[in-house]
Design a protein around this motif. Structure first.
Motif, PDB file in Angstrom:
ATOM      1  N   ARG A  81       0.809  -1.221   0.000  1.00 46.74           N
ATOM      2  CA  ARG A  81       0.000   0.000   0.000  1.00 46.74           C
ATOM      3  C   ARG A  81       0.847   1.277   0.000  1.00 46.74           C
ATOM      4  O   ARG A  81       0.304   2.381   0.034  1.00 46.74           O
ATOM      5  CB  ARG A  81      -0.931   0.024   1.212  1.00 46.74           C
ATOM      6  CG  ARG A  81      -1.835  -1.180   1.403  1.00 46.74           C
ATOM      7  CD  ARG A  81      -2.890  -1.393   0.346  1.00 46.74           C
ATOM      8  NE  ARG A  81      -3.904  -0.385   0.232  1.00 46.74           N
ATOM      9  CZ  ARG A  81      -5.058  -0.358   0.909  1.00 46.74           C
ATOM     10  NH1 ARG A  81      -5.342  -1.298   1.783  1.00 46.74           N
ATOM     11  NH2 ARG A  81      -5.933   0.609   0.689  1.00 46.74           N
TER      12      ARG A  81
ATOM     13  N   TYR B  41      -0.526   5.031  -0.436  1.00 43.70           N
ATOM     14  CA  TYR B  41      -0.443   5.902   0.739  1.00 43.70           C
ATOM     15  C   TYR B  41       0.255   7.219   0.389  1.00 43.70           C
ATOM     16  O   TYR B  41      -0.224   8.302   0.731  1.00 43.70           O
ATOM     17  CB  TYR B  41       0.310   5.175   1.864  1.00 43.70           C
ATOM     18  CG  TYR B  41       0.359   5.937   3.152  1.00 43.70           C
ATOM     19  CD1 TYR B  41      -0.673   5.846   4.080  1.00 43.70           C
ATOM     20  CD2 TYR B  41       1.441   6.753   3.465  1.00 43.70           C
ATOM     21  CE1 TYR B  41      -0.636   6.538   5.267  1.00 43.70           C
ATOM     22  CE2 TYR B  41       1.489   7.453   4.649  1.00 43.70           C
ATOM     23  CZ  TYR B  41       0.450   7.350   5.556  1.00 43.70           C
ATOM     24  OH  TYR B  41       0.490   8.051   6.727  1.00 43.70           O
TER      25      TYR B  41
ATOM     26  N   MET C  20      -4.281   1.118   5.322  1.00 40.82           N
ATOM     27  CA  MET C  20      -2.960   0.996   4.718  1.00 40.82           C
ATOM     28  C   MET C  20      -1.858   0.809   5.761  1.00 40.82           C
ATOM     29  O   MET C  20      -0.707   0.596   5.408  1.00 40.82           O
ATOM     30  CB  MET C  20      -2.649   2.257   3.905  1.00 40.82           C
ATOM     31  CG  MET C  20      -3.614   2.513   2.779  1.00 40.82           C
ATOM     32  SD  MET C  20      -3.229   4.102   1.995  1.00 40.82           S
ATOM     33  CE  MET C  20      -4.712   4.361   1.041  1.00 40.82           C
TER      34      MET C  20
END
Length: 107
Positions: A14, A18, A84
């Motif tokens: 992620r 992010y 995340m």
């Protein structure tokens, strides 16, 4: 003014998402951060670890954080970002990020 350092892990798969999300931080989130008396807020990444630094200039940290946590825009933002992240197991009860002690500062 109080300085805070905090850490949390970001899920490896992620990271890109992010970082992209933070390049386009929602104006309502930025406004809530400012209204909560947070200044000079930065997030750094080293591998899968995130390090956040900010300065708190208010008089009631708990109340300001509770107000920010109740903001509808922040709630939606945190739904995205929390998914995340992997919080550290030794964080303080009720905290998402782990606050770490400051060991040195100079102006």
């Amino acid at each position: 003014m109080r300085r805070f350092g905090q850490v949390i892990d970001v899920k490896p798969e992620r990271i890109e998402e992010y970082e992209r999300l933070h390049t386009e931080t929602w104006p309502g989130v930025l406004a809530a951060i400012r209204a909560a008396n947070i200044r000079n807020y930065s997030i750094f990444r080293h591998g899968t670890q995130l390090f956040a630094y900010f300065e708190y200039v208010g008089d009631d940290f708990a109340a300001d954080m509770a107000t920010m946590a109740a903001d509808p825009t922040v709630i939606e933002w945190w739904k995205l970002t929390d998914a995340m992240q992997d919080p550290l197991p030794d964080r303080e009860p009720g905290s998402w990020w782990k606050t770490i002690p400051e060991v040195f500062h100079t102006d």
